[in-house]
Design an enzyme around this catalytic site. Structure first.
Site, PDB file in Angstrom:
ATOM      1  N   ASP A   1       0.863  -1.177   0.000  1.00 14.87           N
ATOM      2  CA  ASP A   1       0.000   0.000   0.000  1.00 14.87           C
ATOM      3  C   ASP A   1       0.904   1.233   0.000  1.00 14.87           C
ATOM      4  O   ASP A   1       2.106   1.124   0.266  1.00 14.87           O
ATOM      5  CB  ASP A   1      -0.878  -0.036   1.257  1.00 14.87           C
ATOM      6  CG  ASP A   1      -1.736   1.193   1.404  1.00 14.87           C
ATOM      7  OD1 ASP A   1      -2.295   1.643   0.398  1.00 14.87           O
ATOM      8  OD2 ASP A   1      -1.838   1.705   2.529  1.00 14.87           O
TER       9      ASP A   1
ATOM     10  N   ASP B   1      -1.324  -0.770   6.177  1.00 18.05           N
ATOM     11  CA  ASP B   1      -1.539  -0.236   7.517  1.00 18.05           C
ATOM     12  C   ASP B   1      -2.998  -0.026   7.885  1.00 18.05           C
ATOM     13  O   ASP B   1      -3.299   0.251   9.044  1.00 18.05           O
ATOM     14  CB  ASP B   1      -0.815   1.115   7.656  1.00 18.05           C
ATOM     15  CG  ASP B   1      -1.519   2.215   6.884  1.00 18.05           C
ATOM     16  OD1 ASP B   1      -1.875   1.979   5.702  1.00 18.05           O
ATOM     17  OD2 ASP B   1      -1.721   3.302   7.451  1.00 18.05           O
TER      18      ASP B   1
ATOM     19  N   ASP C   1      -6.541  -2.620   3.652  1.00 18.09           N
ATOM     20  CA  ASP C   1      -5.451  -3.511   3.231  1.00 18.09           C
ATOM     21  C   ASP C   1      -5.605  -4.927   3.776  1.00 18.09           C
ATOM     22  O   ASP C   1      -4.783  -5.792   3.481  1.00 18.09           O
ATOM     23  CB  ASP C   1      -4.094  -2.948   3.694  1.00 18.09           C
ATOM     24  CG  ASP C   1      -3.828  -1.555   3.158  1.00 18.09           C
ATOM     25  OD1 ASP C   1      -4.125  -1.329   1.969  1.00 18.09           O
ATOM     26  OD2 ASP C   1      -3.349  -0.702   3.916  1.00 18.09           O
TER      27      ASP C   1
END
Length: 897
Positions: free
Chosen positions: A127, A563, A567
């Protein structure tokens, strides 16, 4: 590893079957040949040695052999591996170099099952927001009523200037020297905006002050933030679901629109009155909150002001918001789009702000449908809600756009550079605009100058023309054909230029069609041939689907790192999920296998701990097979020597304690403490990581090699012991060695050889390893002494064997020394030749350390270049590409030919 166990089972059954057939034949010959094995008394035997029932005797022998040779199967291996993995996880947790002092968060391995896979990662899917960046948003710029405000210079703009070799950065009408700090750094967290036209209530004198008022009023009202007022100081702090929302509310406060109170039905704001310029209090009744989600990509609130006007306030992604503007709301559209693109180029995250007025009748109709949809219990409840909100969130009037900066985390470019040198492919999956993602890619060295970009997008004029027709089937068909064509062209481009570095960049719309069953394999084939991949505007579901495609399509270890809650799907789909314990909550951490505080710790986690764990587990398993084969083959050879009579070479307790006491702790110590090279050299020479990616240390060739080594050691031990002890005198009184003496002597040799082999295989000795290796040998003698003093009903053949037979005989000690040296000599010679002339990666680095060249910059640079390919990303590869050493080497090699 299971296949190796199956292989050993096959070996076990094969030698048991062959031995049993031979035993049956020989047993039958005892009847015809006049009792060749008279000492077995076949004429008095009931079944086992009865020549008249040789087939039954062979069957019984087969069952006996299965039990006798079961030591080939390392039953305790699985338990030992679990112990080692738990201890390896503890070492990861305790690594001070992965501790983040600011947040007081160490690394945390939440499972111990994947430690060796940390050393075999082929592809990292990351990400961006909160993973590569800090997720600490700062309000930097904005565009209101077609005018750009904010004079800050972002990190990405500095990186762009350096990349272009420009000494100046052009920001609007201003020219600022690169490296100069143009606006002062704000002391307010989340606010780094500087523009005298807006600050200090100067916006009241701007041409479109009414639009500016609505813009910042929207920021102060359209959110779900909770204010907390300090009763002592009167200062207001904000608790927000995301850093973006907090930055917007703080920005509104600093400009003069302070949100200070929320109830269940209203929000209260201190704001500047446009007419009087005085600070007044306004309250807005909240009628509805249309929440943000990854599909809607926008958030709206419907409020009623003190004048009774009903307002829809909305903010969202430009890809969604511009198409929802009304005909009378597009006055500043072109200027705003231009500014949004500039902000994206500067690496800023943008949101579009718009509003509309609602009539009482229009709101009443909407509210009835909205409540009905919310109260629905059908499966398509969310779809119905989205349809209702879609109908109200239209004909909006554009106010402007916000631009917040999410700075790169410290050490991200260095980390990506090292991971790239290690041969790991890095993909970034982000919800940001393509321009933002590309420029962040340059800033973190994921993209480099000179790298050709394959961009797959559906923003072409042809597709936009078809989209205006509104025919969904035609749009889908044309879009899919367009994506397929772009993928085909990209593959052709790669084929035509195989030595150049390419980056694949694809947007969310195109990704939707690229992940179709009939297209995804072509897309994957294109993607894995590129040096780096960036997927923009991707939803959480698309992130998970891409991760699954890479995982199953390549068949190699994939690692996902993120995080936030969006995700989680990606982390769960990957072989290894790494959660960043950042500011977006603990959802990602709770779904991860390993939690770290910042992306830069991934470098040490993989290149140091990953490499060590992979090497330790691989060496440990190979050694486990070695020591069991040494032991098992001596048992087999002795039984063959006794014509497969079923007689074990060793005492029953000797058989039981071999894997438990005398050889178990050294192998665990190997799995926990051994280091082929230090952590410093692991980071200095990332090429070492390729041993795990290519699985060099746990392939069949190496496993069979260790098994052959074990077989050689066993053959040497057995035949040297038998030859030395039979039939010559063993003691001064002329007595020859009996069965008990031969077994104990051979067993001693096996213990010595197994432990000394461990000493030869270890690269890094610690006190613990010295204790367990030499302690294992000492424990054998202690056991032999204690066991030999027990009653004969318990100790049987080992009664006082050491005190009375072995220790007093010099021949016993001479045999131990000679046999141990002879059994280890083949491995020593092979290892010496391989290390000197055919070294693996770790062997090369060990030689560098041994020759004292690990601190020689020029020599290390030459070695490090071996890990750089034309397609490698990172700033090291970028600097090498600038001087073209790879091309030079290629030309030199071709000239030698």
């Amino acid at each position: 590893m299971d296949r190796i166990i199956y292989f050993l089972f096959a070996v076990l059954f094969t030698i048991s079957f062959v031995g049993s057939v031979y035993f049956g034949i020989v047993t039958k010959e005892d009847l015809d040949g006049g009792h060749k094995r008279w000492y077995l008394q076949p004429d008095r035997s009931e079944i086992f040695f009865d020549p008249r029932r040789a087939p039954a005797a062979a069957v019984y022998h087969f069952l006996t052999a299965i039990m006798l040779y079961s030591y080939f199967i390392p039953i305790s291996l699985y338990v030992s591996i679990e112990i080692v993995k738990v201890l390896q996880s503890i070492f990861i947790n305790q690594d001070i170099n992965m501790y983040h002092e600011e947040t007081d968060k160490p690394a945390h391995a939440r499972t111990s099952n994947l430690t060796e896979e940390l050393g075999q990662v082929d592809t990292i899917l990351s990400d961006k927001t909160g993973t590569l960046t800090c997720n600490s948003m700062e309000f930097v710029k904005c565009s209101v009523a077609g005018t750009a405000y904010g004079r800050g210079i972002t990190e990405v703009e500095r990186a762009m200037a350096k990349r272009n070799g420009s000494p100046l950065l052009k920001i609007g009408k201003d020219h600022v020297e690169d490296g100069a700090v143009s606006p002062r750094k704000s002391t307010v967290k989340g606010f780094n905006f500087e523009d005298e036209r807006i600050m200090n209530a100067n916006w009241l004198f701007e041409p479109h002050s009414d639009v500016i008022q609505k813009f910042f009023r929207l920021l102060a009202v359209c959110h779900t933030v909770i204010p907390e007022v300090d009763e002592g100081t009167g200062k207001v702090a904000y608790e927000a679901e995301s850093p973006d929302e907090a930055a917007f509310v703080i920005a509104a406060r600093e400009i003069g629109f302070e949100f200070y109170k929320r109830t269940q039905t209203s929000v209260s704001v201190h704001e500047l009155d446009l007419a009087s310029g005085q600070r007044i209090e306004r309250s807005y009744k909240i009628l509805n909150v249309l929440e943000f989600n990854s599909t809607r990509k926008r958030m709206s609130v419907i409020v009623k002001d003190e004048d009774g006007k009903i307002l829809l306030l909305s903010k969202g992604a430009d890809s969604i918001m511009f198409e929802r503007l009304g005909k009378n709301g597009r006055e500043f559209e072109e200027e705003t789009k231009e500014h949004v693109n500039e902000y994206a180029d500067a690496g800023l995250r943008t949101l579009i702000l718009a509003y509309r007025k609602l009539s009482e009748e229009e709101y009443k109709t909407f509210n009835e449908k909205f409540l009905e949809a919310k109260n629905s219990i059908s499966e398509d409840r969310e779809t119905i809600i989205d349809e209702v909100t879609d109908n109200i969130e239209k004909d909006l009037i554009l106010l402007g756009a916000t631009a917040v900066e999410d700075k790169l985390q410290p050490g991200v470019p260095d980390c990506i550079d090292k991971l790239a040198q290690a041969g790991i492919k890095i993909w970034v999956l982000t919800g940001d605009k393509m321009e933002t993602a590309i420029n962040i890619g340059y800033a973190c060295s994921l993209l480099r100058q000179g790298m050709k970009q394959i961009i797959i997008t559906l923003e072409s004029p042809d597709i936009k023309t078809i989209e205006k027709t509104g025919e969904k089937n035609a749009i889908a068909k044309a879009s899919k054909e367009n994506v397929l064509r772009q993928i085909t062209e990209g593959k052709a481009l790669l084929t035509a230029s195989s030595t150049e570095a390419f980056a694949l960049i694809i947007d969310g719309k195109s990704l939707t069609y690229a992940l179709d069953d009939d297209v995804k394999n072509m897309f994957l084939d294109l993607a894995i041939r590129c040096a780096s991949v960036i997927c923009c505007r991707s939803s959480p579901k698309q992130k998970a689907l891409v991760t699954r495609l890479v995982k199953f399509g390549t068949g190699k270890i994939t690692l996902a790192i993120g995080d936030g809650a969006n995700d989680v799907g990606m982390l769960q789909e990957a072989d290894i999920g790494i959660g960043i314990s950042g500011v977006e909550g603990m959802q990602a951490v709770m779904s991860s296998d390993v939690a770290i505080a910042q992306f830069r710790f991934l470098e040490r986690l993989l290149l140091v701990h990953g490499h060590w764990c992979y090497r330790r587990i691989s060496s440990m398993i190979c050694y486990f097979f070695y020591k069991n084969i040494v032991f098992g083959i001596t048992v087999f050879l002795y039984e063959a020597y006794t014509s497969f009579s079923g007689q074990p070479a060793y005492n029953d307790w000797f058989l039981s304690t071999y894997n438990v006491f005398f050889t178990s702790l050294p192998v665990i110590a190997l799995g926990v403490f051994d280091q082929d090279v230090s952590a410093r050299l692991c980071l200095k020479f990332p090429l070492l990581y390729q041993e795990g990616v290519q699985n060099l240390l746990f392939r069949w060739r190496r496993i069979i090699g260790w098994m052959v080594n074990g077989a050689c050691s066993a053959v040497i031990i057995f035949f040297l012991c038998i030859t030395a002890l039979d039939p010559q005198a063993y003691k001064k009184d002329g007595k020859v060695a009996g069965y008990a003496v031969v077994g104990a002597t051979m067993y001693t040799c096996v213990v010595w050889v197994a432990n000394c082999q461990m000493a030869l295989a270890i690269s890094y000795f610690t006190l613990i390893q010295h204790i367990v290796i030499w302690g294992g040998i000492a424990l054998w003698y202690i056991f032999l002494l204690i066991y030999g003093t027990m009653a004969t009903t318990f100790s049987t053949t080992a009664y006082k064997i050491f005190v009375e037979a072995l220790a007093p005989a010099p021949f016993y000690w001479i045999i131990i020394i000679l046999v141990t040296i002879s059994a280890l000599l083949p491995y020593f010679i092979y290892n010496a030749i391989q290390t000197r002339f055919f070294p693996l990666y770790h062997g090369m680095i060990q030689w560098i350390r041994y020759e004292g060249k690990s601190d020689d910059p020029e020599y290390c640079h030459v070695v490090r270049q071996r890990s750089i390919r034309p397609t490698t990303v990172g700033f090291t590869a970028r600097s090498l590409a600038r001087t073209n050493p790879l091309e030079d080497r290629k030309e030199r090699s071709s000239s030698h030919r």
